[in-house]
Design a protein around this motif. Structure first.
Motif, PDB file in Angstrom:
ATOM      1  N   ILE A  48       0.852  -1.202   0.000  1.00  0.00           N
ATOM      2  CA  ILE A  48       0.000   0.000   0.000  1.00  0.00           C
ATOM      3  C   ILE A  48       0.883   1.246   0.000  1.00  0.00           C
ATOM      4  N   ARG A  49       1.882   1.252   0.876  1.00  0.00           N
ATOM      5  CA  ARG A  49       2.760   2.430   0.978  1.00  0.00           C
ATOM      6  C   ARG A  49       3.622   2.575  -0.288  1.00  0.00           C
ATOM      7  N   ALA A  50       4.068   1.448  -0.838  1.00  0.00           N
ATOM      8  CA  ALA A  50       4.855   1.499  -2.083  1.00  0.00           C
ATOM      9  C   ALA A  50       4.019   2.082  -3.224  1.00  0.00           C
ATOM     10  N   GLY A  51       2.709   1.867  -3.175  1.00  0.00           N
ATOM     11  CA  GLY A  51       1.818   2.387  -4.208  1.00  0.00           C
ATOM     12  C   GLY A  51       1.429   3.844  -3.988  1.00  0.00           C
ATOM     13  N   GLY A  52       1.908   4.431  -2.882  1.00  0.00           N
ATOM     14  CA  GLY A  52       1.610   5.836  -2.605  1.00  0.00           C
ATOM     15  C   GLY A  52       0.363   6.040  -1.763  1.00  0.00           C
ATOM     16  N   GLY A  53      -0.185   4.959  -1.223  1.00  0.00           N
ATOM     17  CA  GLY A  53      -1.389   5.050  -0.405  1.00  0.00           C
ATOM     18  C   GLY A  53      -1.097   4.906   1.079  1.00  0.00           C
ATOM     19  N   VAL A  54      -2.149   5.018   1.861  1.00  0.00           N
ATOM     20  CA  VAL A  54      -2.069   4.833   3.309  1.00  0.00           C
ATOM     21  C   VAL A  54      -3.115   3.772   3.670  1.00  0.00           C
ATOM     22  N   PRO A  55      -2.750   2.803   4.508  1.00  0.00           N
ATOM     23  CA  PRO A  55      -3.763   1.821   4.926  1.00  0.00           C
ATOM     24  C   PRO A  55      -4.885   2.534   5.683  1.00  0.00           C
ATOM     25  N   SER A  56      -6.116   2.330   5.275  1.00  0.00           N
ATOM     26  CA  SER A  56      -7.211   3.099   5.891  1.00  0.00           C
ATOM     27  C   SER A  56      -7.924   2.345   7.013  1.00  0.00           C
ATOM     28  N   PHE A  57      -7.692   1.050   7.124  1.00  0.00           N
ATOM     29  CA  PHE A  57      -8.366   0.312   8.202  1.00  0.00           C
ATOM     30  C   PHE A  57      -7.684   0.572   9.550  1.00  0.00           C
ATOM     31  N   VAL A  58      -6.340   0.705   9.527  1.00  0.00           N
ATOM     32  CA  VAL A  58      -5.615   0.843  10.799  1.00  0.00           C
ATOM     33  C   VAL A  58      -6.039   2.147  11.474  1.00  0.00           C
ATOM     34  N   GLY A  59      -6.469   2.016  12.725  1.00  0.00           N
ATOM     35  CA  GLY A  59      -6.924   3.181  13.481  1.00  0.00           C
ATOM     36  C   GLY A  59      -8.403   3.486  13.306  1.00  0.00           C
ATOM     37  N   TYR A  60      -9.048   2.831  12.308  1.00  0.00           N
ATOM     38  CA  TYR A  60     -10.481   3.071  12.107  1.00  0.00           C
ATOM     39  C   TYR A  60     -11.254   2.484  13.288  1.00  0.00           C
ATOM     40  N   GLN A  61     -11.849   3.344  14.066  1.00  0.00           N
ATOM     41  CA  GLN A  61     -12.532   2.939  15.309  1.00  0.00           C
ATOM     42  C   GLN A  61     -11.649   2.015  16.150  1.00  0.00           C
ATOM     43  N   GLY A  62     -10.337   2.246  16.061  1.00  0.00           N
ATOM     44  CA  GLY A  62      -9.388   1.486  16.873  1.00  0.00           C
ATOM     45  C   GLY A  62      -8.921   0.184  16.265  1.00  0.00           C
ATOM     46  N   SER A  66      -3.717  -3.335   8.976  1.00  0.00           N
ATOM     47  CA  SER A  66      -3.956  -2.765   7.643  1.00  0.00           C
ATOM     48  C   SER A  66      -5.005  -3.536   6.858  1.00  0.00           C
ATOM     49  N   THR A  67      -5.187  -4.796   7.233  1.00  0.00           N
ATOM     50  CA  THR A  67      -6.155  -5.644   6.538  1.00  0.00           C
ATOM     51  C   THR A  67      -7.067  -6.309   7.566  1.00  0.00           C
ATOM     52  N   CYS A  68      -8.208  -6.778   7.096  1.00  0.00           N
ATOM     53  CA  CYS A  68      -8.997  -7.727   7.873  1.00  0.00           C
ATOM     54  C   CYS A  68      -8.767  -9.074   7.212  1.00  0.00           C
ATOM     55  N   ILE A  69      -8.364 -10.066   7.999  1.00  0.00           N
ATOM     56  CA  ILE A  69      -8.188 -11.401   7.442  1.00  0.00           C
ATOM     57  C   ILE A  69      -9.062 -12.359   8.250  1.00  0.00           C
ATOM     58  N   SER A  70     -10.018 -12.942   7.550  1.00  0.00           N
ATOM     59  CA  SER A  70     -11.104 -13.672   8.202  1.00  0.00           C
ATOM     60  C   SER A  70     -11.092 -15.117   7.724  1.00  0.00           C
ATOM     61  N   ILE A  71     -10.745 -16.023   8.621  1.00  0.00           N
ATOM     62  CA  ILE A  71     -10.549 -17.414   8.234  1.00  0.00           C
ATOM     63  C   ILE A  71     -11.811 -18.238   8.497  1.00  0.00           C
ATOM     64  N   ASP A  72     -12.281 -18.892   7.449  1.00  0.00           N
ATOM     65  CA  ASP A  72     -13.304 -19.931   7.525  1.00  0.00           C
ATOM     66  C   ASP A  72     -14.600 -19.461   8.204  1.00  0.00           C
ATOM     67  N   GLU A  73     -14.786 -19.742   9.493  1.00  0.00           N
ATOM     68  CA  GLU A  73     -16.059 -19.363  10.121  1.00  0.00           C
ATOM     69  C   GLU A  73     -16.097 -17.876  10.485  1.00  0.00           C
ATOM     70  N   ILE A  93      -9.811 -11.845   2.621  1.00  0.00           N
ATOM     71  CA  ILE A  93      -8.921 -10.704   2.846  1.00  0.00           C
ATOM     72  C   ILE A  93      -9.629  -9.432   2.400  1.00  0.00           C
ATOM     73  N   ASP A  94      -9.683  -8.459   3.286  1.00  0.00           N
ATOM     74  CA  ASP A  94     -10.331  -7.178   3.007  1.00  0.00           C
ATOM     75  C   ASP A  94      -9.278  -6.091   3.162  1.00  0.00           C
ATOM     76  N   VAL A  95      -9.159  -5.221   2.165  1.00  0.00           N
ATOM     77  CA  VAL A  95      -8.111  -4.192   2.164  1.00  0.00           C
ATOM     78  C   VAL A  95      -8.736  -2.820   1.931  1.00  0.00           C
ATOM     79  N   GLY A  96      -8.268  -1.835   2.699  1.00  0.00           N
ATOM     80  CA  GLY A  96      -8.719  -0.452   2.518  1.00  0.00           C
ATOM     81  C   GLY A  96      -7.524   0.473   2.359  1.00  0.00           C
ATOM     82  N   VAL A  97      -7.641   1.408   1.414  1.00  0.00           N
ATOM     83  CA  VAL A  97      -6.546   2.336   1.118  1.00  0.00           C
ATOM     84  C   VAL A  97      -7.103   3.758   1.019  1.00  0.00           C
ATOM     85  N   LYS A  98      -6.325   4.713   1.553  1.00  0.00           N
ATOM     86  CA  LYS A  98      -6.636   6.123   1.322  1.00  0.00           C
ATOM     87  C   LYS A  98      -5.552   6.690   0.416  1.00  0.00           C
TER      88      LYS A  98
END
Ligand code: MG
Length: 261
Positions: A48-62, A66-73, A93-98
């Protein structure tokens, strides 16, 4: 209020979502038994940073990563950590970028090793539900047309649609109006117009639609422990139809192709 984006804004949203797609494309190829979700998350932050973006999930409501990774259940909002992936699991895998004030958001489920038939079908149905939802995201239609297309794709498959989380508008905020349910609510909702930008994201469970949230306040899992799948694209409605914004500039592989590997 639903904001209609100018072509300059759409260019920035395309860039933000392009970074998201780049990250997801790379991470999908690294989903394999033994890798930790933290390793995937660190890879995502670097890209994300190499692409010039900022991870938008980190810090979002705490939220701590940088990602949400949700396994199976786990349906959504899984927190990356020391957990190692195992063969036979669905890794969502869920990714958010600003990027320059504009947000990108997309997600996909990836098979870790060989999946059983039910998990393969669950992923396939969820990905098709997303595609069918996008297909009716056209000026003149209504939000409910998207909801109905998703619901009809899932109907008869023996799976259930998550109701607690829904798609959303996206632009200069990560979550904007309107909400986009993955089921018909009985109100047709706002009419779609050229320039609207949405994140469409069906979450489908193999068993019950009911959700349980862990004490960490984030991890949302199926109440019955059965697996779940999640596919998401950010799109813009244009005069000629929907355009998927979360597309990699360097890869033409679709979410479906990345999911099955
Ligand atoms: Mg989203």
């Amino acid at each position: 209020m639903i904001i209609l984006r100018t072509s300059r804004e759409i260019d920035l949203l395309r860039k933000a979502n392009g970074i998201v797609a780049e990250v997801l494309t790379t991470l999908a190829d690294h989903v394999e038994p033994g890798i930790t979700t933290q390793e995937l998350d660190e890879m995502a932050e670097e890209l994300i940073r190499a692409g010039g973006g900022v991870p938008s999930f980190v810090g979002y409501q705490g939220f701590p990563a940088s990602t949400c990774i949700s396994i199976d259940e786990v349906i959504v909002h899984g927190i990356p950590g020391s957990r190692r992936l195992k063969g036979g699991e669905i890794c969502s895998i869920d990714v958010g970028v600003k990027y320059k004030g504009y947000y990108g958001d997309a997600a996909l489920s990836v098979a870790c090793g060989e999946l059983d038939d039910e998990r393969v079908r669950l992923m396939d149905v969820t990905n098709r539900a997303l595609a069918n939802g996008i297909d009716v995201a056209r000026a003149g239609n209504y939000v409910e047309d998207i909801s109905r297309a998703v619901e009809e794709t899932v109907a008869g498959e023996g799976f259930s649609i998550v109701r607690s989380f829904v798609g959303h508008g996206i632009g200069t905020e990560m979550h904007e109006d309107p909400q986009i349910p993955n089921f018909v609510t009985g109100t047709r909702g706002p009419q779609l117009k050229s320039g609207m930008v949405f994140a469409i994201e069906p979450m489908i469970n193999a068993g019950t639609h009911e959700v349980r949230v862990l004490d960490d306040g984030w991890t949302a899992l199926t109440a019955d422990g059965k697996p779940s799948a999640h596919f998401e694209h950010s799109i813009v409605i244009r005069d000629g139809g929907p355009e998927i914004l979360s597309m990699s500039a360097n890869s033409s592989r679709s979410w479906g192709e990345l999911a099955k590997r």
